[in-house]
Design an enzyme around this catalytic site. Structure first.
Site, mmCIF file in Angstrom:
data_model
loop_
_atom_site.group_PDB
_atom_site.id
_atom_site.type_symbol
_atom_site.label_atom_id
_atom_site.label_comp_id
_atom_site.label_asym_id
_atom_site.label_seq_id
_atom_site.Cartn_x
_atom_site.Cartn_y
_atom_site.Cartn_z
ATOM 1 C CB SER A 104 37.027 49.688 44.254
ATOM 2 O OG SER A 104 36.749 51.435 43.383
ATOM 3 N NE ARG A 105 34.738 52.713 40.010
ATOM 4 C CZ ARG A 105 33.572 53.611 40.088
ATOM 5 N NH1 ARG A 105 32.580 53.397 39.524
ATOM 6 N NH2 ARG A 105 33.975 55.028 41.213
ATOM 7 C CE1 TYR A 139 39.873 64.857 38.902
ATOM 8 C CE2 TYR A 139 41.125 65.902 37.015
ATOM 9 C CZ TYR A 139 41.013 64.562 38.342
ATOM 10 O OH TYR A 139 41.694 63.226 38.075
ATOM 11 C CB ALA A 198 42.502 74.214 42.728
ATOM 12 C CB ALA A 199 42.412 68.559 44.311
ATOM 13 C CB ILE A 246 43.078 57.359 31.136
ATOM 14 C CG1 ILE A 246 45.068 58.388 31.679
ATOM 15 C CG2 ILE A 246 43.312 55.959 31.447
ATOM 16 C CD1 ILE A 246 46.039 57.747 30.146
ATOM 17 C CB VAL A 268 41.545 58.958 51.119
ATOM 18 C CG1 VAL A 268 41.675 58.199 50.720
ATOM 19 C CG2 VAL A 268 40.724 60.092 49.944
#
Length: 242
Positions: free
Chosen positions: A10-11, A153, A155-156, A186, A60
């Site tokens: 979506s973004r 973050y 680790a994921a 970014i 998800v």
């Protein structure tokens, strides 16, 4: 009709990827969890580029919800399948580990790592049967070098990187490629809280990247020209050492 699914479409980077794949002739399935208005803006941009698409709302990180939505889509599209999957959905909940609430750990890891597993597993069978597929996982500089304040973050994303390398070996003989794209800094909604004027000083190119630059790389990996590239993690970070 060629179909591509972009999670978290979506973004930001997800929206740019939807636009890029639509310009390549794909019908875009735009996954989102809550922000329908932004997802509709993405869909409108896809249509302005001469393609079309639809919105798929599901979390998800929820296996039941994910399978219900994707199984229903498959049932309504007999004889067709989703040949490109971009696992882009992710969230940041930054904090030093000593202060990190348990919920922030689970939210980030479940969205990133579990989301990769649930969505990919749901679509993989049809790719293998058709002997063609492109799976592109959006990871991060954080998943390669680790970033303080982002243990969850990192680790994921690090887990997805390892999963990318393993899965690529399982499916290569069926002409299904699995790669990861690791952006650095970014300019998107996800990085709006960062001090860009200060952080860009550590980037050799002296600037943050653009979502469209990441999308162009994803578009190449989704193309037939990238057929012999699999199991790779490609950094796009303006020269930051990783």
């Amino acid at each position: 009709m060629k179909y591509a699914l972009v999670t978290g479409g979506s973004r930001g980077i997800g929206r740019a990827i939807c636009c890029k794949l639509s310009s390549m002739g794909y019908y875009i399935l735009i996954n989102y969890q809550s922000n329908e208005n932004e997802a509709m803006i993405t869909l409108e941009k896809v249509r302005q580029l001469g393609s079309d698409g639809e919105l798929l709302k599901f979390n998800v990180a929820d296996s039941v919800e994910t399978n219900q939505v994707l199984d229903q889509w498959n049932a309504e599209h007999s004889g067709e399948y989703i040949e490109v999957l971009v696992n882009n959905a992710g969230v940041r909940k930054d904090n030093l580990m000593i202060w990190m609430p348990e919920d922030d750990w689970h939210n980030v890891v479940n969205t990133g790592l579990d989301g990769f597993f649930f969505v990919t597993q749901s679509l993989l069978k049809n790719m293998l049967i058709r002997k063609y597929g492109r799976i592109i996982n959006i990871v991060s500089l954080s998943g390669i070098k680790g970033m303080p304040g982002q243990v969850n973050y990192s680790a994921a994303k690090g887990g997805i990187i390892a999963g990318t390398k393993a899965l690529s070996q399982e499916v290569a003989r069926k002409n299904v490629t699995v790669n990861a794209v690791a952006p650095g800094f970014i300019s998107t909604d996800m990085t709006h809280d960062l001090d860009e004027s200060d952080l860009k000083k550590v980037v050799p190119m002296g600037r943050f990247g653009k979502a469209e630059e990441v999308a162009d790389l994803v578009g190449f990996l989704a193309s037939k020209q990238a057929a012999y590239i699999t199991g790779e993690v490609i950094s796009i970070n303006g020269g930051l050492y990783t």
